[in-house]
Write an enzyme that holds these catalytic residues in place. Structure first.
Site, PDB file in Angstrom:
ATOM      1  N   LYS A 242       0.836  -1.194   0.000  1.00  0.00           N
ATOM      2  CA  LYS A 242       0.000   0.000   0.000  1.00  0.00           C
ATOM      3  C   LYS A 242       0.874   1.250   0.000  1.00  0.00           C
ATOM      4  O   LYS A 242       0.543   2.243  -0.600  1.00  0.00           O
ATOM      5  CB  LYS A 242      -0.890   0.014   1.249  1.00  0.00           C
ATOM      6  CG  LYS A 242      -2.189  -0.743   1.026  1.00  0.00           C
ATOM      7  CD  LYS A 242      -3.203  -0.374   2.097  1.00  0.00           C
ATOM      8  CE  LYS A 242      -2.669  -0.696   3.482  1.00  0.00           C
ATOM      9  NZ  LYS A 242      -3.637  -0.427   4.554  1.00  0.00           N
ATOM     10  N   ASP A 384       5.803  -2.458  13.842  1.00  0.00           N
ATOM     11  CA  ASP A 384       5.023  -3.241  12.861  1.00  0.00           C
ATOM     12  C   ASP A 384       5.623  -4.636  12.786  1.00  0.00           C
ATOM     13  O   ASP A 384       5.759  -5.223  11.722  1.00  0.00           O
ATOM     14  CB  ASP A 384       5.041  -2.553  11.494  1.00  0.00           C
ATOM     15  CG  ASP A 384       4.006  -3.147  10.538  1.00  0.00           C
ATOM     16  OD1 ASP A 384       3.084  -3.844  11.018  1.00  0.00           O
ATOM     17  OD2 ASP A 384       4.122  -2.940   9.326  1.00  0.00           O
TER      18      ASP A 384
HETATM   19  P1  ADP Z   1       5.790  -2.645   3.016  1.00  0.00           P
HETATM   20  O1  ADP Z   1       5.653  -1.364   3.780  1.00  0.00           O
HETATM   21  O2  ADP Z   1       5.211  -2.570   1.653  1.00  0.00           O
HETATM   22  O3  ADP Z   1       5.342  -3.843   3.805  1.00  0.00           O
HETATM   23  P2  ADP Z   1       8.415  -3.839   3.215  1.00  0.00           P
HETATM   24  O4  ADP Z   1       9.666  -3.133   3.594  1.00  0.00           O
HETATM   25  O5  ADP Z   1       7.845  -4.789   4.215  1.00  0.00           O
HETATM   26  O6  ADP Z   1       7.353  -2.762   2.750  1.00  0.00           O
HETATM   27  O7  ADP Z   1       8.716  -4.621   1.868  1.00  0.00           O
HETATM   28  C1  ADP Z   1       7.726  -5.351   1.206  1.00  0.00           C
HETATM   29  C2  ADP Z   1       8.251  -6.714   0.806  1.00  0.00           C
HETATM   30  O8  ADP Z   1       9.372  -6.571  -0.049  1.00  0.00           O
HETATM   31  C3  ADP Z   1       8.747  -7.534   1.971  1.00  0.00           C
HETATM   32  O9  ADP Z   1       7.713  -8.289   2.532  1.00  0.00           O
HETATM   33  C4  ADP Z   1       9.810  -8.410   1.360  1.00  0.00           C
HETATM   34  O10 ADP Z   1       9.226  -9.551   0.787  1.00  0.00           O
HETATM   35  C5  ADP Z   1      10.352  -7.531   0.246  1.00  0.00           C
HETATM   36  N1  ADP Z   1      11.578  -6.858   0.697  1.00  0.00           N
HETATM   37  C6  ADP Z   1      11.675  -5.624   1.247  1.00  0.00           C
HETATM   38  N2  ADP Z   1      12.948  -5.324   1.515  1.00  0.00           N
HETATM   39  C7  ADP Z   1      13.688  -6.371   1.130  1.00  0.00           C
HETATM   40  C8  ADP Z   1      15.095  -6.674   1.132  1.00  0.00           C
HETATM   41  N3  ADP Z   1      15.993  -5.806   1.604  1.00  0.00           N
HETATM   42  N4  ADP Z   1      15.488  -7.851   0.621  1.00  0.00           N
HETATM   43  C9  ADP Z   1      14.593  -8.725   0.142  1.00  0.00           C
HETATM   44  N5  ADP Z   1      13.284  -8.514   0.111  1.00  0.00           N
HETATM   45  C10 ADP Z   1      12.814  -7.353   0.594  1.00  0.00           C
HETATM   46 MN    MN Z   2       6.058  -5.034   5.265  1.00  0.00          MN
END
Ligand code: ADP
Ligand code: MN
Length: 495
Positions: A242, A384
């Site tokens: 989102k 979170d």
């Molecule tokens: P959001 O606020 O959309 O939840 P996140 O930081 O949790 O943002 O990132 C969304 C998804 O992207 C994560 O659930 C993960 O699967 C992937 N992701 C984010 N950062 C990384 C990373 N550094 N390495 C690998 N996958 C990542």
């Molecule tokens: Mn997330």
């Protein structure tokens, strides 16, 4: 024999024509440059020309930078003209519609004068009058019926207003224009089909932006990173949430400030559409680190602050040795970090992975430790934390998604911590870890506080009372309560 001597062919490396055309090209370019930059280029405080590290190796980039610069100049001139025309007259004419850069598109928009609203279009005459219901006006010989060609034509013109707003009817409505019924009906038909066509197009467009996931400005930022050699290629999208979109990229070879770019990177692009961020206000507004800045910011800058927050929080965690992505670079709302995973495949979330009971127990104790470190050493509450934001990689748990993390003294910090504890406890209790503390025990173990309530409601109430106490204390004494400063060591639980 030639009177000019024998020509030395060896020394001529290219033909005369080549030399001439090169010379000509140089001259032309010089001329063009002189025309384009007549000494005073510093018209507007554009982010590019005056900005740091201008990248000049791409023609596209240069063209876009120049265009932006020209547009700004044009607007500055326009503003001067507008001022001149209006003087200090009470009634003024706005040139806003003629600007090239929309105020909202420019980051310097805040320090520009406000553009006046013109609720009534000064160029627009009153609507043509139509005949009354009875169908005629006038008397005797001067009677005009609704079938009168002129009246009918004017009426048709006025009715164009009912077309969809996107349908361009020009200045016609305000003029004394007479449309015959035939022309009007043809136009009406066209407007109708046009409306439907544009609705279809719009749908398609929205779909494709969701696919590409980034707006042109973001694309430019990403393009710059690739161009600077920071990234090798951006391979694709890992996740669309989102509030953010995450991409995978292979790291480039460029080495900036003793930092080596990791071989694989994750690019988190914070969404520049504002709706989703509205309900996150409370995380940042009350965070004292951002207090002074919050009120003065426009929405775009607030979104950049989320990215900035994630960067700072990740850095703190990195320094404490908590497994988490390593920050590579932050550019506006785009955060580049190391990729957790391998060969473009992101590490699975804890919720998606099936662990042996041994690994599950290991993961639990690791998280318990990380939560304590986060609280004590980083002075942070994740806020979170759940199986959605923990990745399983290399036989251990990695924490991600920390843009919303706050300091424990945040007015709701302890509530956030309690929620985190509830998520973790429930996940591991359901996952069959018998040793897992319940949420209240976990809360005390992490915070080092000693809340004795034995039920959820009372516990929550005590937490809120503590938060309130701290708030009052901060207000009265300008500093936190001693129990929040990191001298009371929480007990370290371990296997
Ligand atoms: P959001 O606020 O959309 O939840 P996140 O930081 O949790 O943002 O990132 C969304 C998804 O992207 C994560 O659930 C993960 O699967 C992937 N992701 C984010 N950062 C990384 C990373 N550094 N390495 C690998 N996958 C990542
Ligand atoms: Mn997330």
């Amino acid at each position: 024999q030639c009177p000019w001597g024998a020509p030395n062919t060896a020394s001529i490396s290219c033909s005369l024509a080549d030399v001439m055309s090169e010379q000509l090209a140089k001259e032309l370019q010089l001329e063009e440059e002189n025309a384009a930059f007549p000494e005073a280029v510093a018209v507007a405080e554009g982010p590019f020309i005056t900005g740091e590290n201008i990248d000049t190796s791409s023609d596209l980039m240069l063209a876009q930078m120049l265009q932006m610069e020209f547009d700004r100049e044009y607007d500055a001139q326009l503003r001067r003209e507008e001022k001149k025309i209006n003087g200090d007259s009470k009634v003024s004419i706005s040139f806003e519609n003629y600007r090239k850069v929309h105020p909202y598109d420019s980051d310097s928009s805040e320090d520009e004068v406000d553009w006046q609203d013109t609720p009534h279009d000064p160029y627009r005459a009153d609507k043509p009058t139509t005949t009354p219901r009875k169908g005629f006006i006038g008397k005797g010989k001067d009677i005009t019926t609704k079938h009168d060609e002129v009246v009918c034509g004017r009426k048709n013109t006025a009715r164009m207003e009912n077309f969809a707003p996107e349908f361009q009817v020009g200045d016609g409505i305000g003029m004394d224009l007479k449309l015959s019924n035939q022309v009007f009906n043809a136009l009406k038909q066209h407007a109708y089909s046009e409306e439907r066509r544009s609705a279809r197009l719009h749908e398609k467009k929205e779909h494709s932006t969701a696919e590409k996931a980034v707006d042109p400005k973001t694309r430019l930022l990403l393009y710059k990173m690739v161009n600077a050699g920071m990234l090798e290629t951006i391979t694709g999208c890992i996740s669309t949430g989102k509030e953010s979109v995450v991409f995978h990229a292979y790291g480039g070879k460029s080495v900036t400030e003793d930092k080596v770019i990791p071989p694989e990177c994750a690019i988190k692009v914070f969404k520049t559409t504002l709706n989703e961020f509205k309900n996150r206000d409370k995380y940042i507004k009350d965070d004292y680190r951002f207090k002074d800045r919050f009120s003065k910011l426009n929405p775009r800058k607030i979104i950049r602050m989320w990215a900035e927050k994630e960067m700072h929080n990740l850095t703190r965690m990195q320094n404490a040795g908590i497994p988490c992505p390593q920050v590579v670079i932050l550019k506006k709302h785009v955060l580049v970090m190391s990729f957790i995973g391998q060969d473009q495949v992101p590490a699975p979330k804890l919720k998606d992975v099936t662990l042996s009971s041994e690994d599950m127990k290991k993961a639990y104790y690791q998280i318990l430790n990380m939560m304590q470190q986060l609280y004590k050493e980083c002075n942070l509450v994740h806020a979170d934390l759940s199986e959605y934001n923990m990745l399983w990689h290399d036989g251990k748990v990695w924490l991600i998604d920390v843009s919303q993390s706050v300091e424990p003294t945040h007015p709701h910090g302890l509530e956030f911590l309690f929620r985190d504890c509830r998520n973790v406890s429930q996940f591991f209790q359901k996952g069959g870890v018998a040793e897992a503390l319940n949420e209240r025990e976990l809360f005390n173990a992490v915070s080092g506080l000693n809340i004795t309530a034995d039920n959820e409601v009372d516990f929550q109430a005590e937490i809120e009372a503590l938060e309130k106490m701290n708030e009052d204390h901060v207000q009265n004494h300008g500093k936190k309560l001693p129990m929040f400063s990191s001298n009371g060591d929480p007990p370290i639980y371990d296997e």
